[in-house]
Each structure stands twice: as structure tokens, then as C-alpha cells.
Design a protein around this motif. Structure first.
Motif, short mmCIF file in Angstrom:
data_model
loop_
_atom_site.label_atom_id
_atom_site.label_comp_id
_atom_site.label_asym_id
_atom_site.label_seq_id
_atom_site.Cartn_x
_atom_site.Cartn_y
_atom_site.Cartn_z
N UNK A 1 -3.85 0.19 -2.32
CA UNK A 1 -3.93 -1.22 -2.70
C UNK A 1 -5.17 -1.83 -2.06
N UNK A 2 -6.03 -2.43 -2.91
CA UNK A 2 -7.27 -3.08 -2.47
C UNK A 2 -7.65 -4.08 -3.53
N UNK B 1 -13.99 -0.90 -4.76
CA UNK B 1 -13.41 -0.12 -3.67
C UNK B 1 -12.09 0.51 -4.11
N UNK B 2 -11.28 -0.24 -4.86
CA UNK B 2 -9.99 0.27 -5.33
C UNK B 2 -10.16 1.51 -6.19
N UNK B 3 -11.15 1.46 -7.09
CA UNK B 3 -11.41 2.63 -7.94
C UNK B 3 -11.88 3.82 -7.11
N UNK B 4 -12.75 3.52 -6.11
CA UNK B 4 -13.29 4.60 -5.28
C UNK B 4 -12.18 5.27 -4.47
N UNK C 1 1.31 11.75 -7.46
CA UNK C 1 0.97 10.73 -8.45
C UNK C 1 0.28 9.57 -7.72
N UNK C 2 -0.94 9.25 -8.10
CA UNK C 2 -1.69 8.20 -7.43
C UNK C 2 -1.44 6.87 -8.15
N UNK C 3 -0.89 5.92 -7.41
CA UNK C 3 -0.58 4.59 -7.95
C UNK C 3 -1.56 3.60 -7.33
N UNK C 4 -2.28 2.86 -8.17
CA UNK C 4 -3.30 1.93 -7.68
C UNK C 4 -2.86 0.50 -7.98
N UNK C 5 -2.97 -0.39 -6.98
CA UNK C 5 -2.61 -1.80 -7.15
C UNK C 5 -3.77 -2.67 -6.66
N UNK D 1 1.43 -4.37 -5.52
CA UNK D 1 1.84 -3.11 -4.90
C UNK D 1 3.33 -3.10 -4.59
N UNK D 2 3.84 -4.24 -4.11
CA UNK D 2 5.28 -4.31 -3.82
C UNK D 2 6.10 -4.17 -5.09
N UNK D 3 5.63 -4.77 -6.18
CA UNK D 3 6.34 -4.63 -7.45
C UNK D 3 6.36 -3.17 -7.90
N UNK D 4 5.24 -2.48 -7.71
CA UNK D 4 5.19 -1.06 -8.06
C UNK D 4 6.15 -0.25 -7.20
N UNK D 5 6.22 -0.58 -5.90
CA UNK D 5 7.14 0.11 -5.01
C UNK D 5 8.59 -0.13 -5.40
#
Length: 552
Positions: free
Chosen positions: A9-10, A15-18, A32-36, A42-46
Motif C-alpha cells: 500500500x502506497x 512508487x506503488x507500481x514499482x 498473490x500480490x495485492x496493491x492498494x 488496503x483495509x477493505x481488501x484485507x
């Protein structure tokens, strides 16, 4: 099975993509890479991952983010995945904050940005954290989970429905840490229970039986609007009729309001059923019969309440509580019986809160080390006593007669006599109950002396008498004064057939006063209250259905 997740999460898109690119390059084949883009996202994804019963191995969060900084995010994320490894991404100027976070959120590591090359500065850190996580991973959950309170009648009803329909589930108390995490993930509170979390992560709040059935894979809608045979009730008699009807080519549908197996399905052990010298549980026998009926092509409708039966010319019409109906050439009534309510002051308010009618096998593990009281002296009560004796400190059987010989099979009496923690109390009745929120004590009366005494217990299981489930029939068929369905010769009095019969022959052996409608098992007047006889009557009813359809 879904791979465990690594969450990044960024709020800075570049930076997030990197970060996600570097992590995916090294670990994408196993994780599985999850990006927020923010802490709330990020909390919603969790929460979604949590509800689906999946795992999170590592969380990497940037420190400087609007709305919620990385420390705040990781602090909340701990409530959902306490064993996931936590990494804070910081600039050099924020190292003091990162060091403070080690104690605040039990931080596993902090990384200074940028970390080029990742082979030297990123991957060794993540490798170490993944190794540590793999040694104590979150348990992967693929079954249905039920979150509720121990002393909650709605929570018990949900668990009982799932257990009796042989749907695997995991019971989680709302005040346990795991229960709290699931409720938080669903945006709910302990006041919302019972909550059923399905394997795909969808939460159901206080679902009805029909809602629950529809979501756990039970069929609730008939495939057709006309059948050769409709069987009402999925106890031994109904299952027997369904197996024989479907195997002999009849378009057959079996309709059950609660669960397959009936009272027999709740039995912990049936030891006098033909072909099972070592005994068989009611659940095992029920599941085998259910699979057998489905194999031959019978349909099974669950959580459907039949509220009416009527003649519609040559057809028979069955109406459901939701206003829909199905038509059929013939019907087998196999609705069985239910245990009568125990009439004593204070008991009614504790139904499902320590007072249970029937075996309620889902409660057996909760009885560990406690005093359990059972009312009843027939086989069902004896089987329950033997089952609960494996958990409880002491099982007390309360019977009105002097001993068990009048209504219990000898093999069960012999078993009970050899089990040290089962005590039979003759001439004893329950005359009162008390408790605060759940059952805590019973008042017992000795019928010989009239003396009463109070005993402390949170558990009472009642197996007294039997009331047929026939009120919904109204005047559609003739019943005896107790509500049991009269059939065959019992309908013919002084050579007179039942009113409105209209056929030149007498009713067949299991046929009711409405031609083409048969009764089998405990619901039939003068039937034997045994599993084997119920199955036999179900099979016999199908043979008579063929005679009826052939016009014989």
C-alpha cells in the motif's frame, strides 16, 4: 486453492507500481500480490480476503500517506491478520517514526526507500519474513463459518440447521479474537449475530432457514411443476419412499422443511438397524439414504414448508408457505412427529438457551465436564444419554416410571447400566426452571413423596412423547383424535368407506381418506415407532402408488 497474499500500500502511483512490480517478479509464482493506493483501500481488501478465509503473509505499507499513515494502517490490519508480517516503507527522515512503530504495531522490519537493487535490499528482508510466516501460517478456511453467542437461540438454530443438513461449518464465538476479527471484516458488531460467513466470504446476518439453504448449496426450488410422486418429510419413511419411487422410474420430489433424517437423523447411534452390527449414526444413515435417492434421480427440496393439500381433479396439489405450489399424481405423507413441549414454569423462555427438544448434538462438546439432564425414557433419550456421557461429567435421566423397561430397547438399557456417569432417576419430573439469560437450575419433583429439590445445570434435553406434524393438513385427510393420519382398514367402519371416498374399492393399507395420498412412518396412526419399520412403510407406500397409478 488461492495463493497467500502479499499486500502493498502506497499513495504514490509510481512508487506503488514499482513496489508491486519488484514483489511480483520474485514471488508472483507463489503469492498473490495485492496493491492498494491508500490505507482505507488496503483495509477493505484485507476484509475481503479475511471473509473468503484466505491468507495474508506479508504487508508492506508506506509511512507517509493521507487519511491514514502506514503505522495507523498496520495497527488496524493487525486485528484482521495478527500473524501476517509487517513492513514499514520509509524515507530517511522518518526513521525515528519507524523505530517507534516497532513497539507500537509489533513491526517486523522497516525499509528505506529507494531500495535499489531489490536483490540486495528488498528480497533478503522479504525472504526472511516469509520463512517466519510459513512456520506459523494463518489457517486456510474453506468451510462455512458461524459467528454467534453461546447462549443465543438464533445462533443455536443456525448451527442446528447446518448440522442436521450435514453442511460442514466452524463455530466461532463472537467474543473470541477470531470472531471479533470476522465481524470487523464484515463491518458488523457482536449485536448482529448470528453471522454466517460463506466460503466465498459473503456474510449472512441472522439468515432465515430458506436464505441459509439457498446459500449453502441446498435446493429450494422444484425443477418441475408436476410430478408422479411428492414425498413430504425426509425422515426414514420419506427417504425410503424417495429411493424406491425414483429407482422405479417415478418422477419423485422429496420436500423437507427442516433437515433430512427427521428424529432418527439426530440419533448419535442406532445399533439395532438391520445390516449394521456395529451400529450407525443417524447422520450417516441419513446421508447414505439421501445420496441414494439423488443417485436414482429424486429431487430434494430443503427449507420448504408445505401448508396445504387438496384434490385438483385427478391430481393432488401441495401449497407452500410462500404461495407457490406443485401438482402430482400421488403423495406420501412422511412428516413424522415432533417432541412435545415440557410444561413447567420457566422452561419456555429457555428454549435454545439451555433447554433443547431432541438430541441437539451440536451442543454435546459444550457440555464437557458439566451436569446434563435428560427427560424421557424411550430409545431416543437412551441414545442421547450414551452420547452425552462421552462429554458430560454426569448425565441424569429423569423418567416418570419406575425403570426403563417399558419403553426402551434392552440393548440400550444394558449399555446405560455399564456407563458409570449415567444415573437414572425414577418417578422424577421437572416442575420448574430458572436462570439469568440462560438455564441455570431445575426444580425436580419426586412423584412418590412429592418432595422437590433444586439442581444446578445449564443443560436440559427433552424427549417426551410425540405430536404428529399434521396440523397443516386440516380436513384434507381423516386423522385420529391425536392428529395421526388414519389409513387403510382403520378408515372403514361397519363396512362404510370414508366420506367422499368415491372409489369402488377400499383404501389400500397405507392410503389415507384422500385417494392417491398415502402415509408412512411415525405420522401414521398405529405405526411402529422404529426406523426399520418407517423405511419399510416408505417402500410399501411406493408399491401401493404403482397400484393406484395403474388403476387397480
Amino acid at each position: 486453492m488461492t495463493n497467500p497474499a502479499i499486500l502493498t500500500v502506497d499513495d504514490d502511483p509510481a512508487v506503488s507500481r514499482a513496489v508491486a512490480r519488484d514483489v511480483r517478479r520474485r514471488y508472483g509464482d507463489r503469492y498473490r500480490v495485492v496493491r492498494a493506493a491508500s490505507g482505507p483501500d488496503a483495509l477493505e481488501a484485507l476484509r475481503e480476503i479475511k471473509l473468503r478465509g484466505e491468507q495474508v503473509a506479508v504487508m508492506l505499507a508506506d509511512y507517509r500517506m493521507p487519511e491514514m499513515n502506514g503505522i495507523q494502517f498496520l495497527e488496524e490490519a493487525m486485528d484482521l491478520f495478527p500473524r501476517a508480517r509487517r513492513v514499514l516503507l520509509t524515507a530517511y527522515a522518518d526513521t525515528d517514526a519507524a523505530i517507534d512503530a516497532i513497539n507500537l504495531v509489533d513491526l517486523d522490519h522497516y525499509l528505506l526507500k529507494p531500495w535499489n537493487p531489490p536483490e540486495e535490499k528488498l528480497y533478503p528482508v522479504v525472504d526472511t519474513l516469509l520463512e517466519a510466516w510459513l512456520s506459523t501460517p494463518d489457517p486456510t478456511v474453506t468451510e462455512t463459518r458461524v459467528v454467534g453467542h453461546r447462549w443465543s437461540a438464533p445462533s443455536f438454530a443456525v448451527r442446528d440447521f447446518l448440522a442436521r443438513n450435514l453442511v460442514p461449518y466452524r463455530w466461532i464465538l463472537a467474543d473470541d479474537p477470531e470472531g471479533g476479527r470476522l465481524l470487523k471484516a464484515a463491518g458488523l458488531t457482536p449485536a448482529d449475530v448470528p453471522v454466517v460467513v460463506l466460503p466465498d466470504g459473503k456474510p449472512l446476518v441472522a439468515p432465515t432457514e430458506s436464505e441459509l439453504a439457498a446459500h449453502v448449496g441446498l435446493t429450494t426450488t422444484p425443477a418441475s411443476d408436476f410430478y408422479d410422486l411428492v414425498v413430504v418429510g425426509a425422515g426414514p419413511a420419506g427417504l425410503g419412499a424417495s429411493v424406491y419411487g425414483a429407482s422405479e422410474g417415478l418422477r419423485t420430489v422429496l420436500v423437507e422443511q427442516r433437515a433430512t433424517g427427521g428424529q432418527a437423523g439426530q440419533s448419535s447411534r442406532i445399533e439395532n438397524y438391520l445390516g449394521f452390527p456395529d451400529g450407525v449414526s443417524g447422520a450417516q444413515l441419513t446421508e447414505r439414504a439421501r445420496r441414494q435417492a439423488l443417485k436414482f434421480g429424486a429431487e430434494l427440496l430443503s427449507a420448504r414448508e408445505v401448508v396445504g393439500l387438496e384434490a385438483a381433479g385427478a391430481a393432488r396439489l401441495l401449497r407452500f408457505s410462500d404461495g407457490t405450489s406443485i401438482a402430482t399424481h400421488t403423495v406420501v405423507l412422511a412428516t413424522g412427529v415432533s417432541y412435545r413441549m415440557l410444561d413447567a414454569p420457566g422452561l419456555s423462555e429457555f428454549t435454545g438457551l439451555g433447554v433443547f427438544y431432541g438430541a441437539a448434538s451440536t451442543e454435546a462438546p459444550s457440555c464437557a465436564g458439566e451436569e446434563v439432564y435428560i427427560v424421557g425414557g424411550a430409545n431416543s433419550a437412551g441414545q442421547a444419554a450414551v452420547h452425552f456421557s462421552r462429554y458430560a461429567r454426569q448425565v441424569h435421566m429423569l423418567i416418570r416410571s419406575g425403570d426403563l423397561t417399558r419403553s426402551m430397547s434392552q440393548y440400550l438399557i444394558d449399555q446405560i447400566e455399564t456407563i458409570g456417569n449415567i444415573e437414572v432417576h425414577p418417578y422424577t419430573t421437572v416442575v420448574g426452571a430458572a436462570g439469568d439469560g440462560h438455564l441455570e437450575s431445575l426444580t425436580l419433583c419426586d412423584a412418590r413423596s412429592g418432595e422437590t429439590r433444586t439442581v444446578a445445570t445449564p443443560w436440559l434435553f427433552v424427549f417426551i412423547g410425540a405430536s404428529p406434524r399434521t396440523d397443516w393438513l386440516g380436513d384434507a385427510v381423516v386423522r385420529d383424535p391425536h392428529g395421526f393420519v388414519l389409513t387403510g382398514a382403520d378408515l372403514v367402519r361397519d363396512g362404510q368407506r370414508p366420506p367422499g371416498w368415491g372409489l369402488p374399492r377400499d383404501p389400500y393399507h397405507l392410503e389415507s381418506s384422500l385417494p392417491g395420498v398415502f402415509a408412512a412412518g411415525d405420522v401414521r396412526a398405529e405405526s411402529l415407532k422404529r426406523v426399520a419399520s418407517a423405511v419399510g412403510e416408505g417402500a410399501t407406500a411406493v408399491a401401493l402408488v404403482h397400484r393406484y397409478l395403474a388403476g387397480a
